[in-house]
Design a protein around this motif. Structure first.
Motif, PDB file in Angstrom:
ATOM      1  N   UNK A 263       0.857  -1.179   0.000  1.00 42.30           N
ATOM      2  CA  UNK A 263       0.000   0.000   0.000  1.00 42.30           C
ATOM      3  C   UNK A 263       0.902   1.240   0.000  1.00 42.30           C
TER       4      UNK A 263
ATOM      5  N   UNK B 215       5.682   3.759   1.382  1.00 34.88           N
ATOM      6  CA  UNK B 215       5.001   2.499   1.663  1.00 34.88           C
ATOM      7  C   UNK B 215       4.314   2.602   3.012  1.00 34.88           C
ATOM      8  N   UNK B 216       3.049   2.236   3.051  1.00 33.59           N
ATOM      9  CA  UNK B 216       2.266   2.330   4.282  1.00 33.59           C
ATOM     10  C   UNK B 216       2.094   0.950   4.893  1.00 33.59           C
ATOM     11  N   UNK B 217       2.007   0.925   6.221  1.00 33.31           N
ATOM     12  CA  UNK B 217       1.753  -0.340   6.930  1.00 33.31           C
ATOM     13  C   UNK B 217       0.559  -0.142   7.841  1.00 33.31           C
ATOM     14  N   UNK B 218      -0.380  -1.066   7.776  1.00 35.71           N
ATOM     15  CA  UNK B 218      -1.510  -1.055   8.707  1.00 35.71           C
ATOM     16  C   UNK B 218      -1.508  -2.393   9.435  1.00 35.71           C
ATOM     17  N   UNK B 219      -1.354  -2.372  10.782  1.00 40.32           N
ATOM     18  CA  UNK B 219      -1.476  -3.646  11.500  1.00 40.32           C
ATOM     19  C   UNK B 219      -2.894  -4.188  11.272  1.00 40.32           C
ATOM     20  N   UNK B 220      -3.027  -5.493  11.026  1.00 36.25           N
ATOM     21  CA  UNK B 220      -4.340  -6.052  10.698  1.00 36.25           C
ATOM     22  C   UNK B 220      -5.430  -5.598  11.679  1.00 36.25           C
ATOM     23  N   UNK B 221      -6.500  -5.006  11.154  1.00 36.61           N
ATOM     24  CA  UNK B 221      -7.640  -4.577  11.959  1.00 36.61           C
ATOM     25  C   UNK B 221      -7.448  -3.248  12.670  1.00 36.61           C
ATOM     26  N   UNK B 222      -6.305  -2.578  12.471  1.00 35.88           N
ATOM     27  CA  UNK B 222      -6.035  -1.330  13.216  1.00 35.88           C
ATOM     28  C   UNK B 222      -5.641  -0.181  12.292  1.00 35.88           C
ATOM     29  N   UNK B 223      -6.587   0.277  11.458  1.00 35.45           N
ATOM     30  CA  UNK B 223      -6.239   1.343  10.500  1.00 35.45           C
ATOM     31  C   UNK B 223      -5.754   2.627  11.160  1.00 35.45           C
TER      32      UNK B 223
ATOM     33  N   UNK C 164      -1.961   3.234  11.261  1.00 30.53           N
ATOM     34  CA  UNK C 164      -1.242   3.249   9.988  1.00 30.53           C
ATOM     35  C   UNK C 164       0.041   4.071  10.104  1.00 30.53           C
ATOM     36  N   UNK C 165       1.127   3.538   9.564  1.00 28.36           N
ATOM     37  CA  UNK C 165       2.396   4.269   9.538  1.00 28.36           C
ATOM     38  C   UNK C 165       2.938   4.318   8.115  1.00 28.36           C
TER      39      UNK C 165
END
Lengths: 154, 56
Positions: free
Chosen positions: A59, A95-103, A106-107
């Motif tokens: 993403x 590049x973005x990272x979202x921990x599963x289920x925790x939008x 987002x970092x």
């Protein structure tokens, strides 16, 4: 051409849509060809979908949309690799990272942005050595702060 | 020396601590290995992002 992906089902693409990463991404050096998919019609988010490994997609978003003062210095060698001149139109993606289920958590990885030579469809990930920009830059920190002020004012 | 034009220099020695510098031509990128490792690790983490979690 088509590719079956676990996230997006069947994707159709043309050879001229392919974004080439001659060096891959760090940790994914074997993935050198991607297509860029818009997340939604009006969305600021895009996906870099690997064509070599269908399960790999990143993403991404333009960091200027959430961090206007972000202007990382290009390490030496990048201009040559991407055939960039001063005038070449270029794009920067984070590049973005979202921990599963925790939008809300987002970092954005501002220490490893992706630089794209738009005309040549060439891209690479660069490493930025600048203490202001981390690999886990929170996106919603400032939004949260504004909300808090708003409720205090009310 | 590393190759023809990269030089490792000892900047300072204090007790058990040694400060080391790298002298290299301008077009040679010098980056700390841990930043590469962090970016690589973050790339791996980023692949766990799910489309259903992306804000509208």
């Amino acid at each position: 051409m088509t590719i079956e992906t676990p996230r997006f089902g069947t994707i159709e693409f043309e050879e001229e849509d392919v974004l080439r990463f001659p060096e891959g991404l760090l940790g994914f050096e074997e993935c050198k060809r991607y297509v860029v998919l818009r997340h939604g019609e009006e969305s600021p988010f895009f996906w870099l979908q690997s064509l070599e490994r269908a399960e790999i997609a990143f993403l991404v978003a333009d960091p200027a949309s959430f961090q206007p003062e972000y202007a990382p210095e290009m390490p030496p060698g990048v201009a040559q690799l991407l055939r960039l001149t001063e005038e070449t139109p270029r794009l920067v993606y984070a590049i973005l990272s979202i921990p599963p289920g925790k939008p809300e958590l987002m970092t954005a990885n501002l220490a490893g942005p992706i630089v794209v030579n738009v005309a040549e469809r060439l891209a690479c990930q660069v490493v930025v050595e600048d203490d202001r920009w981390s690999v886990k830059h929170p996106i919603f920190e400032e939004v949260g702060g504004t909300d808090q002020n708003a409720s205090t004012a009310a | 020396m590393i190759g023809d034009d990269i030089e490792i220099v000892v900047l300072d020695i204090r007790g058990e601590q040694v400060r080391i510098g790298i002298r290299a031509p301008k077009d040679v990128p010098i980056l700390r290995q841990e930043i590469y490792a962090q970016v690589q690790q973050q790339n791996v983490e980023a692949t766990e992002t799910r489309p259903e979690d992306v804000p509208e």
